[in-house]
Design a protein around this motif. Structure first.
Motif, PDB file in Angstrom:
ATOM      1  N   MET A   1      -8.511  -5.489 -12.018  1.00  0.00           N
ATOM      2  CA  MET A   1      -7.708  -6.332 -11.145  1.00  0.00           C
ATOM      3  C   MET A   1      -7.308  -5.523  -9.908  1.00  0.00           C
ATOM      4  O   MET A   1      -7.111  -4.320  -9.996  1.00  0.00           O
ATOM      5  CB  MET A   1      -6.461  -6.811 -11.874  1.00  0.00           C
ATOM      6  N   TYR A   2      -7.213  -6.179  -8.814  1.00  0.00           N
ATOM      7  CA  TYR A   2      -6.759  -5.550  -7.580  1.00  0.00           C
ATOM      8  C   TYR A   2      -5.765  -6.497  -6.919  1.00  0.00           C
ATOM      9  O   TYR A   2      -6.025  -7.693  -6.815  1.00  0.00           O
ATOM     10  CB  TYR A   2      -7.932  -5.281  -6.636  1.00  0.00           C
ATOM     11  N   ALA A   3      -4.645  -5.983  -6.497  1.00  0.00           N
ATOM     12  CA  ALA A   3      -3.652  -6.795  -5.790  1.00  0.00           C
ATOM     13  C   ALA A   3      -3.121  -5.983  -4.623  1.00  0.00           C
ATOM     14  O   ALA A   3      -2.835  -4.795  -4.763  1.00  0.00           O
ATOM     15  CB  ALA A   3      -2.524  -7.199  -6.717  1.00  0.00           C
ATOM     16  N   GLU A   4      -3.027  -6.624  -3.503  1.00  0.00           N
ATOM     17  CA  GLU A   4      -2.488  -6.001  -2.303  1.00  0.00           C
ATOM     18  C   GLU A   4      -1.413  -6.938  -1.774  1.00  0.00           C
ATOM     19  O   GLU A   4      -1.647  -8.139  -1.642  1.00  0.00           O
ATOM     20  CB  GLU A   4      -3.623  -5.836  -1.294  1.00  0.00           C
ATOM     21  N   LEU A   5      -0.234  -6.389  -1.505  1.00  0.00           N
ATOM     22  CA  LEU A   5       0.883  -7.176  -1.006  1.00  0.00           C
ATOM     23  C   LEU A   5       1.254  -6.664   0.376  1.00  0.00           C
ATOM     24  O   LEU A   5       1.181  -5.470   0.644  1.00  0.00           O
ATOM     25  CB  LEU A   5       2.084  -7.052  -1.944  1.00  0.00           C
ATOM     26  N   ARG A   6       1.666  -7.569   1.219  1.00  0.00           N
ATOM     27  CA  ARG A   6       2.114  -7.186   2.568  1.00  0.00           C
ATOM     28  C   ARG A   6       3.497  -7.741   2.817  1.00  0.00           C
ATOM     29  O   ARG A   6       3.801  -8.859   2.445  1.00  0.00           O
ATOM     30  CB  ARG A   6       1.151  -7.705   3.619  1.00  0.00           C
ATOM     31  N   THR A   7       4.308  -6.916   3.457  1.00  0.00           N
ATOM     32  CA  THR A   7       5.628  -7.345   3.903  1.00  0.00           C
ATOM     33  C   THR A   7       5.609  -7.254   5.426  1.00  0.00           C
ATOM     34  O   THR A   7       4.582  -6.938   6.024  1.00  0.00           O
ATOM     35  CB  THR A   7       6.742  -6.443   3.335  1.00  0.00           C
ATOM     36  N   GLN A   8       6.744  -7.484   6.018  1.00  0.00           N
ATOM     37  CA  GLN A   8       6.819  -7.408   7.474  1.00  0.00           C
ATOM     38  C   GLN A   8       6.393  -6.040   8.003  1.00  0.00           C
ATOM     39  O   GLN A   8       5.708  -5.931   9.003  1.00  0.00           O
ATOM     40  CB  GLN A   8       8.241  -7.723   7.933  1.00  0.00           C
ATOM     41  N   ARG A   9       6.776  -4.966   7.279  1.00  0.00           N
ATOM     42  CA  ARG A   9       6.502  -3.612   7.768  1.00  0.00           C
ATOM     43  C   ARG A   9       5.585  -2.794   6.876  1.00  0.00           C
ATOM     44  O   ARG A   9       5.132  -1.726   7.289  1.00  0.00           O
ATOM     45  CB  ARG A   9       7.821  -2.839   7.908  1.00  0.00           C
ATOM     46  N   LEU A  10       5.338  -3.254   5.662  1.00  0.00           N
ATOM     47  CA  LEU A  10       4.697  -2.392   4.667  1.00  0.00           C
ATOM     48  C   LEU A  10       3.472  -3.022   4.020  1.00  0.00           C
ATOM     49  O   LEU A  10       3.354  -4.241   3.936  1.00  0.00           O
ATOM     50  CB  LEU A  10       5.701  -2.072   3.555  1.00  0.00           C
ATOM     51  N   LEU A  11       2.605  -2.164   3.554  1.00  0.00           N
ATOM     52  CA  LEU A  11       1.471  -2.546   2.717  1.00  0.00           C
ATOM     53  C   LEU A  11       1.736  -1.973   1.332  1.00  0.00           C
ATOM     54  O   LEU A  11       2.098  -0.804   1.198  1.00  0.00           O
ATOM     55  CB  LEU A  11       0.167  -1.955   3.276  1.00  0.00           C
ATOM     56  N   LEU A  12       1.565  -2.794   0.310  1.00  0.00           N
ATOM     57  CA  LEU A  12       1.648  -2.344  -1.075  1.00  0.00           C
ATOM     58  C   LEU A  12       0.266  -2.521  -1.662  1.00  0.00           C
ATOM     59  O   LEU A  12      -0.259  -3.621  -1.719  1.00  0.00           O
ATOM     60  CB  LEU A  12       2.675  -3.161  -1.867  1.00  0.00           C
ATOM     61  N   ARG A  13      -0.322  -1.412  -2.088  1.00  0.00           N
ATOM     62  CA  ARG A  13      -1.675  -1.431  -2.644  1.00  0.00           C
ATOM     63  C   ARG A  13      -1.681  -0.619  -3.923  1.00  0.00           C
ATOM     64  O   ARG A  13      -0.767   0.171  -4.170  1.00  0.00           O
ATOM     65  CB  ARG A  13      -2.677  -0.871  -1.642  1.00  0.00           C
ATOM     66  N   PRO A  14      -2.692  -0.808  -4.773  1.00  0.00           N
ATOM     67  CA  PRO A  14      -2.719  -0.056  -6.026  1.00  0.00           C
ATOM     68  C   PRO A  14      -2.640   1.452  -5.794  1.00  0.00           C
ATOM     69  O   PRO A  14      -3.333   2.006  -4.934  1.00  0.00           O
ATOM     70  CB  PRO A  14      -4.066  -0.447  -6.638  1.00  0.00           C
ATOM     71  N   LEU A  15      -1.768   2.089  -6.553  1.00  0.00           N
ATOM     72  CA  LEU A  15      -1.646   3.541  -6.530  1.00  0.00           C
ATOM     73  C   LEU A  15      -2.877   4.123  -7.215  1.00  0.00           C
ATOM     74  O   LEU A  15      -3.332   3.595  -8.229  1.00  0.00           O
ATOM     75  CB  LEU A  15      -0.379   3.951  -7.278  1.00  0.00           C
ATOM     76  N   ASP A  16      -3.425   5.195  -6.655  1.00  0.00           N
ATOM     77  CA  ASP A  16      -4.689   5.731  -7.143  1.00  0.00           C
ATOM     78  C   ASP A  16      -4.664   7.258  -7.099  1.00  0.00           C
ATOM     79  O   ASP A  16      -3.820   7.855  -6.429  1.00  0.00           O
ATOM     80  CB  ASP A  16      -5.826   5.188  -6.266  1.00  0.00           C
ATOM     81  N   VAL A  17      -5.620   7.860  -7.763  1.00  0.00           N
ATOM     82  CA  VAL A  17      -5.725   9.317  -7.810  1.00  0.00           C
ATOM     83  C   VAL A  17      -5.893   9.910  -6.408  1.00  0.00           C
ATOM     84  O   VAL A  17      -5.445  11.036  -6.153  1.00  0.00           O
ATOM     85  CB  VAL A  17      -6.877   9.754  -8.754  1.00  0.00           C
ATOM     86  N   CYS A  18      -6.466   9.174  -5.489  1.00  0.00           N
ATOM     87  CA  CYS A  18      -6.613   9.679  -4.115  1.00  0.00           C
ATOM     88  C   CYS A  18      -5.255   9.889  -3.435  1.00  0.00           C
ATOM     89  O   CYS A  18      -5.175  10.533  -2.394  1.00  0.00           O
ATOM     90  CB  CYS A  18      -7.503   8.761  -3.292  1.00  0.00           C
ATOM     91  N   ASP A  19      -4.182   9.393  -4.047  1.00  0.00           N
ATOM     92  CA  ASP A  19      -2.825   9.536  -3.512  1.00  0.00           C
ATOM     93  C   ASP A  19      -2.098  10.753  -4.080  1.00  0.00           C
ATOM     94  O   ASP A  19      -0.872  10.830  -4.019  1.00  0.00           O
ATOM     95  CB  ASP A  19      -2.001   8.273  -3.831  1.00  0.00           C
ATOM     96  N   LEU A  20      -2.840  11.712  -4.622  1.00  0.00           N
ATOM     97  CA  LEU A  20      -2.229  12.833  -5.325  1.00  0.00           C
ATOM     98  C   LEU A  20      -1.208  13.587  -4.467  1.00  0.00           C
ATOM     99  O   LEU A  20      -0.061  13.771  -4.869  1.00  0.00           O
ATOM    100  CB  LEU A  20      -3.307  13.795  -5.834  1.00  0.00           C
ATOM    101  N   GLU A  21      -1.614  14.050  -3.326  1.00  0.00           N
ATOM    102  CA  GLU A  21      -0.716  14.879  -2.494  1.00  0.00           C
ATOM    103  C   GLU A  21       0.504  14.091  -2.035  1.00  0.00           C
ATOM    104  O   GLU A  21       1.633  14.591  -2.090  1.00  0.00           O
ATOM    105  CB  GLU A  21      -1.468  15.444  -1.283  1.00  0.00           C
TER     106      GLU A  21
END
Length: 177
Positions: A1-21
């Motif tokens: 499953m993949y879900a992406e949410l958008r707000t007025q200022r932000l993007l919410l996307r699935p957290l992933d291993v590429c986000d380590l740092e």
């Protein structure tokens, strides 16, 4: 499953291993995590394990929890999640932002987006959230979401401190979603 949410200022996307740092920048920071139970992470490897679990969960047809990266202008600044109970009717909200992004309304914005996702897409009928009683910012987020205090008699410990704190439980009944 993949879900992406958008707000007025932000993007919410699935957290992933590429986000380590970028995840470790807040998950390993004592100030950013001072009210969290399972944080701070001491090592990058601990953060990698968290990200591998989140990534594996996103690959399921019906994840039990949804961990989103909070992205501001292309920069990953925090995380927000919804964890479902075994019935998939109750969800627990949680969020954390890097301390450099506190007091700007991002936590409320992200929590509201995930609240709406939980109600409209996951069809939960009840939401809960816990926080350290000293964390007035999180209490305010919960209240802005329409949640009310259900209990104030829990006890919690931060991973990096032996000091006990009072835990608050907030809730919101949606009804038949």
């Amino acid at each position: 499953m993949y879900a992406e949410l958008r707000t007025q200022r932000l993007l919410l996307r699935p957290l992933d291993v590429c986000d380590l740092e970028t995840t470790h920048a807040y998950a390993g920071d004592k100030e950013s995590t001072k009210y969290m139970i399972a944080l701070p992470n001491e090592t990058l490897e601990e953060t990698r394990e968290l990200l591998e679990q989140a990534s594996a969960e996103w690959r399921k047809n019906e994840p039990q929890f949804y961990e989103f990266a909070v992205v501001l202008n292309g920069l990953h600044i925090g995380g927000v999640s919804i964890t479902l109970d075994e019935t998939r009717r109750e969800g627990e909200l949680g969020w954390i932002l890097h301390k450099d992004y506190w007091k700007k309304g991002y936590a409320t914005e992200t929590a509201r987006a995930v609240k709406d996702f939980a109600i409209n897409d996951l069809h939960v009928s009840r939401l809960i959230a816990h926080c350290d009683s000293r964390n007035t910012a999180s209490r305010r987020v919960m209240e802005r979401l329409g949640m009310t205090l259900l209990s104030g008699d829990g006890i919690r410990y931060n991973r990096s401190s032996p000091e006990a704190a009072k835990e608050l439980l907030y809730g919101l009944d949606i009804g038949e979603a």
